[in-house]
Design a protein around this motif. Structure first.
Motif, PDB file in Angstrom:
ATOM      1  N   TYR A 184       0.854  -1.182   0.000  1.00  0.00           N
ATOM      2  CA  TYR A 184       0.000   0.000   0.000  1.00  0.00           C
ATOM      3  C   TYR A 184       0.894   1.238   0.000  1.00  0.00           C
ATOM      4  CZ  TYR A 184      -3.632   3.362   1.112  1.00  0.00           C
ATOM      5  OH  TYR A 184      -4.503   4.442   1.059  1.00  0.00           O
ATOM      6  N   GLY A 185       0.953   1.890  -1.164  1.00  0.00           N
ATOM      7  CA  GLY A 185       1.789   3.074  -1.312  1.00  0.00           C
ATOM      8  C   GLY A 185       3.273   2.785  -1.299  1.00  0.00           C
ATOM      9  N   THR A 186       3.656   1.529  -1.501  1.00  0.00           N
ATOM     10  CA  THR A 186       5.071   1.166  -1.471  1.00  0.00           C
ATOM     11  C   THR A 186       5.345  -0.014  -2.396  1.00  0.00           C
ATOM     12  OG1 THR A 186       6.928   0.491  -0.056  1.00  0.00           O
ATOM     13  CG2 THR A 186       4.771  -0.375   0.519  1.00  0.00           C
ATOM     14  N   LYS A 187       6.567  -0.041  -2.942  1.00  0.00           N
ATOM     15  CA  LYS A 187       6.993  -1.174  -3.760  1.00  0.00           C
ATOM     16  C   LYS A 187       7.818  -2.163  -2.949  1.00  0.00           C
ATOM     17  CE  LYS A 187       7.016   1.452  -8.083  1.00  0.00           C
ATOM     18  NZ  LYS A 187       7.836   2.001  -9.191  1.00  0.00           N
ATOM     19  N   GLU A 188       8.027  -1.837  -1.659  1.00  0.00           N
ATOM     20  CA  GLU A 188       8.883  -2.659  -0.810  1.00  0.00           C
ATOM     21  C   GLU A 188       8.071  -3.280   0.324  1.00  0.00           C
ATOM     22  OE1 GLU A 188      13.082  -2.185   1.694  1.00  0.00           O
ATOM     23  OE2 GLU A 188      12.532  -0.756   0.138  1.00  0.00           O
TER      24      GLU A 188
END
Length: 307
Positions: A184-188
């Protein structure tokens, strides 16, 4: 199968499910095994309050007197909090025996997903999921949470897998079983106490509406697996990675030295990490649960609008 024989759905939850209104399931292991009384009860009630403030109905899940409960009263939450670790920690393997004996059980991610699905609840907020434990290539210690995600169509909103685990192997296991891991709101992948892990997720989605649309599509396609949404702990509550990683390494070494294994592993490690960090890990744990409850409620509202 006549589920009503064993399942009690709270009237408010049943009415919301029947009307297609947003509902969010919550686990009960965090109440009985996650923290001391009365902080456990205060936290559980605050999580329910946050879900209501964000437009959804909370359904805390547990086994009480052999009944599968989807939606607890304040008195039942108080009871679980006071009984604490005397309550059985219930995974899938425990359900039939606990129900047949008329016993109590605090539900893990696995059993919360099972009972939520029985009750028609599609979204579940928790702290962090279990996963593949460090050294699992020799111990075969893999959480039942991962298998449940592969087989039960419930969206689980969490702060990633607990950083006491082998995060790389956990992601590999989920990929093998076809479970999408969404950032959620991150690629990590967030690592529970910290926002970063060094491992990538399958997809980044940025709004509750996008999450709801992806899950609705998964259901429409007939997939039987769940969906894992990883929501980073808020920046102000994130712990120093060096501090928490050192605490985890020390705790894992002590668990190995003491021969701790199986279902006792996670509670032991979390308690030891809390001790090593002077309690700051527990504060972070509570804040990330609140954060996940907000996102789950907003996503449940978006899913309700689609339905």
């Amino acid at each position: 199968m006549n589920l009503n024989k064993y399942l009690d759905v709270a009237p408010e939850v049943a009415a919301a499910v029947a009307a297609g209104k947003p509902v969010v399931a919550l686990e009960s292991t965090i109440i009985s095994h996650g923290m001391p009384y009365p902080q456990n009860v205060e936290t559980a009630l605050k999580v329910e309050e946050i879900i209501r403030e964000n437009g959804a109905v909370p359904a805390t899940i547990a086994i009480i007197g052999g009944r599968l409960k989807a939606g607890l009263t304040h008195e039942e939450i108080e009871y679980l909090g006071k009984e604490g670790t005397k309550v059985n920690k219930a995974s899938r393997r425990d359900l039939a025996v606990l129900v047949s004996k008329g016993a109590d059980g605090a539900t893990t991610v696995t059993t919360t997903m099972i009972i939520a699905h029985m009750a028609g609840i599609q979204i579940f907020a928790t702290g962090g999921i279990g996963g593949v434990h460090r050294g699992a290539e020799t111990t075969m210690d893999i959480s039942a949470d991962l298998e449940e995600l592969a087989n039960t169509p419930v969206m689980v909103v969490c702060a990633g897998a607990k950083s006491i685990l082998d995060l790389g192997l956990t992601l590999e296991y989920l990929e093998t079983h076809g479970v999408p891991v969404i950032g959620y709101g991150t690629k990590e992948l967030p690592a529970f106490y910290t926002r970063k892990s060094g491992f990538g997720v399958d997809y980044q989605l940025d709004t509750p509406e996008e999450l709801a649309s992806a899950f609705r599509t998964s259901l429409d396609l007939g997939f039987r697996s769940g969906m894992l949404v990883t929501n980073p702990i808020p920046e102000e509550y994130s712990m120093d990675p060096a501090v928490i990683n050192k605490a985890i390494e020390d705790a894992v070494a002590e668990a190995k030295a003491q021969g701790i294994h199986g279902k006792a592993t996670t509670p032991f490690l979390l308690a030891k990490i809390k001790e090593i960090t002077g309690g700051s890990s527990l504060d972070s744990n509570i804040q990330l649960v609140f954060n996940n409850a907000r996102l789950a409620a907003r996503t449940a509202c978006a899913l309700s609008a689609l339905n």
